[in-house]
Design a protein around this motif. Sequence first.
Motif, PDB file in Angstrom:
ATOM      1  N   SER A  88      72.765 -88.228  13.684  1.00 20.11           N
ATOM      2  CA  SER A  88      71.532 -87.359  13.127  1.00 20.11           C
ATOM      3  C   SER A  88      71.541 -85.770  13.796  1.00 20.11           C
ATOM      4  O   SER A  88      70.793 -85.193  13.310  1.00 20.11           O
ATOM      5  CB  SER A  88      70.237 -88.201  13.286  1.00 20.11           C
ATOM      6  OG  SER A  88      69.134 -87.492  12.659  1.00 20.11           O
ATOM      7  N   ALA A  93      67.829 -82.361  13.994  1.00 17.30           N
ATOM      8  CA  ALA A  93      67.094 -83.218  14.567  1.00 17.30           C
ATOM      9  C   ALA A  93      67.057 -83.700  16.047  1.00 17.30           C
ATOM     10  O   ALA A  93      68.215 -83.783  16.395  1.00 17.30           O
ATOM     11  CB  ALA A  93      66.925 -84.633  13.988  1.00 17.30           C
ATOM     12  N   ASP A  97      62.563 -86.341  17.009  1.00 18.51           N
ATOM     13  CA  ASP A  97      62.697 -86.275  15.453  1.00 18.51           C
ATOM     14  C   ASP A  97      63.366 -87.646  15.211  1.00 18.51           C
ATOM     15  O   ASP A  97      62.853 -88.442  14.216  1.00 18.51           O
ATOM     16  CB  ASP A  97      63.461 -85.246  14.958  1.00 18.51           C
ATOM     17  CG  ASP A  97      62.869 -83.858  15.335  1.00 18.51           C
ATOM     18  OD1 ASP A  97      61.884 -83.750  15.412  1.00 18.51           O
ATOM     19  OD2 ASP A  97      63.578 -82.994  15.209  1.00 18.51           O
ATOM     20  N   HIS A  98      64.201 -88.104  15.918  1.00 19.84           N
ATOM     21  CA  HIS A  98      64.834 -89.479  15.610  1.00 19.84           C
ATOM     22  C   HIS A  98      63.931 -90.687  15.676  1.00 19.84           C
ATOM     23  O   HIS A  98      63.764 -91.836  14.898  1.00 19.84           O
ATOM     24  CB  HIS A  98      66.196 -89.938  16.646  1.00 19.84           C
ATOM     25  CG  HIS A  98      67.121 -89.044  16.650  1.00 19.84           C
ATOM     26  ND1 HIS A  98      67.835 -88.646  17.717  1.00 19.84           N
ATOM     27  CD2 HIS A  98      67.560 -87.959  15.505  1.00 19.84           C
ATOM     28  CE1 HIS A  98      68.952 -87.761  17.399  1.00 19.84           C
ATOM     29  NE2 HIS A  98      68.583 -87.319  16.292  1.00 19.84           N
ATOM     30  N   ASP A 101      61.943 -90.487  12.392  1.00 23.82           N
ATOM     31  CA  ASP A 101      63.092 -90.894  11.117  1.00 23.82           C
ATOM     32  C   ASP A 101      63.743 -92.354  11.179  1.00 23.82           C
ATOM     33  O   ASP A 101      63.457 -93.041  10.354  1.00 23.82           O
ATOM     34  CB  ASP A 101      63.977 -89.871  11.181  1.00 23.82           C
ATOM     35  CG  ASP A 101      65.067 -90.060   9.752  1.00 23.82           C
ATOM     36  OD1 ASP A 101      64.791 -90.667   8.763  1.00 23.82           O
ATOM     37  OD2 ASP A 101      66.188 -89.638   9.891  1.00 23.82           O
ATOM     38  N   ASN A 160      64.931 -84.499   4.410  1.00 27.60           N
ATOM     39  CA  ASN A 160      64.312 -84.310   5.919  1.00 27.60           C
ATOM     40  C   ASN A 160      64.067 -85.759   6.531  1.00 27.60           C
ATOM     41  O   ASN A 160      64.175 -85.789   7.549  1.00 27.60           O
ATOM     42  CB  ASN A 160      63.113 -83.616   5.655  1.00 27.60           C
ATOM     43  CG  ASN A 160      62.043 -84.451   4.643  1.00 27.60           C
ATOM     44  OD1 ASN A 160      62.490 -84.995   3.682  1.00 27.60           O
ATOM     45  ND2 ASN A 160      60.644 -84.194   4.798  1.00 27.60           N
ATOM     46  N   PHE A 161      64.137 -86.809   5.843  1.00 26.00           N
ATOM     47  CA  PHE A 161      64.279 -88.136   6.523  1.00 26.00           C
ATOM     48  C   PHE A 161      65.281 -89.015   5.872  1.00 26.00           C
ATOM     49  O   PHE A 161      64.919 -89.927   5.175  1.00 26.00           O
ATOM     50  CB  PHE A 161      62.681 -88.745   6.455  1.00 26.00           C
ATOM     51  CG  PHE A 161      61.850 -88.012   7.299  1.00 26.00           C
ATOM     52  CD1 PHE A 161      61.556 -88.582   8.505  1.00 26.00           C
ATOM     53  CD2 PHE A 161      60.907 -87.079   6.952  1.00 26.00           C
ATOM     54  CE1 PHE A 161      60.687 -87.926   9.369  1.00 26.00           C
ATOM     55  CE2 PHE A 161      60.342 -86.448   7.680  1.00 26.00           C
ATOM     56  CZ  PHE A 161      59.798 -87.065   9.115  1.00 26.00           C
ATOM     57  N   LYS A 292      60.737 -81.874  13.443  1.00 22.52           N
ATOM     58  CA  LYS A 292      61.595 -81.836  12.451  1.00 22.52           C
ATOM     59  C   LYS A 292      61.606 -80.211  11.944  1.00 22.52           C
ATOM     60  O   LYS A 292      61.888 -80.022  10.889  1.00 22.52           O
ATOM     61  CB  LYS A 292      61.143 -82.693  11.221  1.00 22.52           C
ATOM     62  CG  LYS A 292      61.131 -84.070  11.620  1.00 22.52           C
ATOM     63  CD  LYS A 292      62.783 -84.929  11.674  1.00 22.52           C
ATOM     64  CE  LYS A 292      63.370 -84.907  10.321  1.00 22.52           C
ATOM     65  NZ  LYS A 292      64.700 -85.474  10.288  1.00 22.52           N
ATOM     66  N   GLN A 295      59.859 -79.417   8.924  1.00 26.51           N
ATOM     67  CA  GLN A 295      60.388 -79.988   7.543  1.00 26.51           C
ATOM     68  C   GLN A 295      59.850 -81.520   7.196  1.00 26.51           C
ATOM     69  O   GLN A 295      60.624 -82.430   7.367  1.00 26.51           O
ATOM     70  CB  GLN A 295      61.991 -79.925   7.682  1.00 26.51           C
ATOM     71  CG  GLN A 295      62.749 -78.642   7.692  1.00 26.51           C
ATOM     72  CD  GLN A 295      64.153 -78.740   8.106  1.00 26.51           C
ATOM     73  OE1 GLN A 295      64.988 -78.364   7.410  1.00 26.51           O
ATOM     74  NE2 GLN A 295      64.523 -79.546   9.229  1.00 26.51           N
ATOM     75  N   LYS A 296      58.395 -81.683   6.999  1.00 25.10           N
ATOM     76  CA  LYS A 296      57.834 -82.731   6.795  1.00 25.10           C
ATOM     77  C   LYS A 296      57.068 -82.525   5.577  1.00 25.10           C
ATOM     78  O   LYS A 296      56.165 -81.516   5.711  1.00 25.10           O
ATOM     79  CB  LYS A 296      57.201 -82.946   8.060  1.00 25.10           C
ATOM     80  CG  LYS A 296      57.808 -83.737   8.983  1.00 25.10           C
ATOM     81  CD  LYS A 296      57.000 -83.788  10.473  1.00 25.10           C
ATOM     82  CE  LYS A 296      56.055 -85.114  10.096  1.00 25.10           C
ATOM     83  NZ  LYS A 296      55.049 -85.212  11.163  1.00 25.10           N
TER      84      LYS A 296
END
Length: 678
Positions: A88, A93, A97-98, A101, A160-161, A292, A295-296
Amino acid sequence: MSLLEIKSYAAGQWVAPGTGARSFENAVTGEVLGHAGNDALDVEAMLAFARDKGGPALRAMTFHQRAKMLKALAQYLSQHKQALYDLSFNTGATARDHGLDIDGGIATLFVFASKGRREMPDGHVYLDGDVEQMSRSGQFLGHHICTPLQGVAVHINAFNFPVWGMLEKLGPTLLAGVPAIVKPATATCYVTELAVRLMLESGLLPEGALQFVAGGLGDMLDRLTCQDAVSFTGSADTALKLRSNPHLLRESVRFVAEQDSLNASILGPDAEPGTPEFDLFVKEVHREMTVKAGQKCTAIRRIIAPEAHVPAVIEALSARLAKTPIGDPRAEATRMGALVSNGQKRDVLEKAAVIGAEAERVFGDPDAFEVHGADGAKGAFLPPMLFHCADPDKAERIHDTEAFGPVSTVMGYRDLGHAVQIANRGGGSLVASVITHDPAVAREVALGAGAFHGRLYFNDRNSMKESTGHGSPMPHLVHGGPGRAGGGEEMGGVRGVMHYMQRTSIQGSPDMLSAIGNRWVPGAAEVEAPAHPFTRGFDDLAIGETLHAGPREITLADIEHFAEFTGDTFYAHMDEEAAARNPFFPGRVAHGYLLLSFAAGMFVEPNEGPVLANTGLDGLRFMKPVVAGDALNVRLTVKQKTRRTDDYGEVRWHVTLTNQDGEKVAEYELLTMNAYSA
């Protein structure tokens, strides 16, 4: 490094990229990372594989068996999540961020597994609501049941996810008993593919329960039926195109959309600089701009503050953004990574220019910012960009333009009504947050803005340490919103499962309803217990098995002793004249809890046996007063059985208390935990 060749999993086979394959890039370096897609996929075979193999296998399982499967899948993914982390990073990310997600997606599976075990039956039919009596005698009834769709769910997910976006749809779908075909966005499909491989390799899923498309779906949507469903996450334009598909409209195919939205955060008029709420507000906005890389779908795009506090908000937020290192997401010091691609970077800059026509950029220059550990010119990096709109009433584009990246606009409001008006100009959003310590502010916003937002998030000094954050939709609650946000709902616990089931009204006798729902309905046939039911193990008990006990006469001495022993000397039990003046009583009456205690004494088997514990009563109602001289009778019926652990299950008993004339005096449901039969 060799290029990634992302395969589709179709009709039981892994299919390599072919005609129509598209490339995707490493967000950090800008270099081509791999290829995905094959226009030659046999979509009809995929649909048949799901409908003919996956669907029947899943529907043969009970809700609890499917819930156990989800839990095992979540556990398996947890054991292999480092591989997902490592891959990822290429999406831009960061490690933080991980957590949203990958860990968030796994946690969502755990929640749906728990919901299935706790809130759904250990059976094949979900009972929705209460039984409706449709005749005077109660021999013709109505009820609502939910059963799985006998088709396939097609999940179209955003970039994004790549893990959470798949699992938050997959959890309720599989729990419902419906197979899924997952189609992620090509830009990050390689992360989704690994998650799918792991789940398939676990051996936990029935054949046909899960398939994966890298690239386009071809004409799959044109082959769906009324038993299928489409769940989409992405832009409003793409959703409109898909939703308008004539075939989907003609066949009434279920379509659930979760689209982009211009989410807002309101700083309450009480949250002045220096208060915990002001600092919390700045912290929340900063997080939503940078996690992110903005980007959410739930990120804060419009920052709404009292006009007098706008300068302070800009100053505090700019100072915090200036301390946010941007760069290689693998670096421990990095707090904001890259956007998913250079194409997305260009799109964000174009949208930022539109916003800039109505607002002044007060922080973040895309032509002059520092990137650590990576080439900012090649990777998809941007700085957080903060704009200020001096007149949100005259502005138009800031209320309809979403730059899907680290871009937000501050605007001032005159009073709380004005703040609500500004928030609602987004035309429908997934979430709006309100940071305030004043409950009256929260209530006014809820009443004024609730109709325009799928979720309202309130936070203050009392809840800030435990809150999940503005941008974190939780699987227990619905995720969706009206208008621009798509008009759909996802997750929401069992509500999300219902998207993949058909609600059907059934009508018939109590016997018919009992047989369909595997839950005894009053008025249905009773089975005489061959022995005291408390001596029989969980597996030996039959739905409808009944014990009758009594009569037991209630004496005045009983009433007075109970009052003295418990301290409950309420006048209706102790004062004849006062009780007679009460319109509910003919005079002194027995305590309701005295009746329950006597009932227990009448049906309990005192010796050690399979009944392990009484865990509570549901639906208790006292229906007719009992006076001294009345006789009490009890009926105990096995209503429902639910397996809970490997050692014991829950038995729900329907209990009815009647007097000497056969009139109901009380009714309730008793819950016990019973050991399984030897």
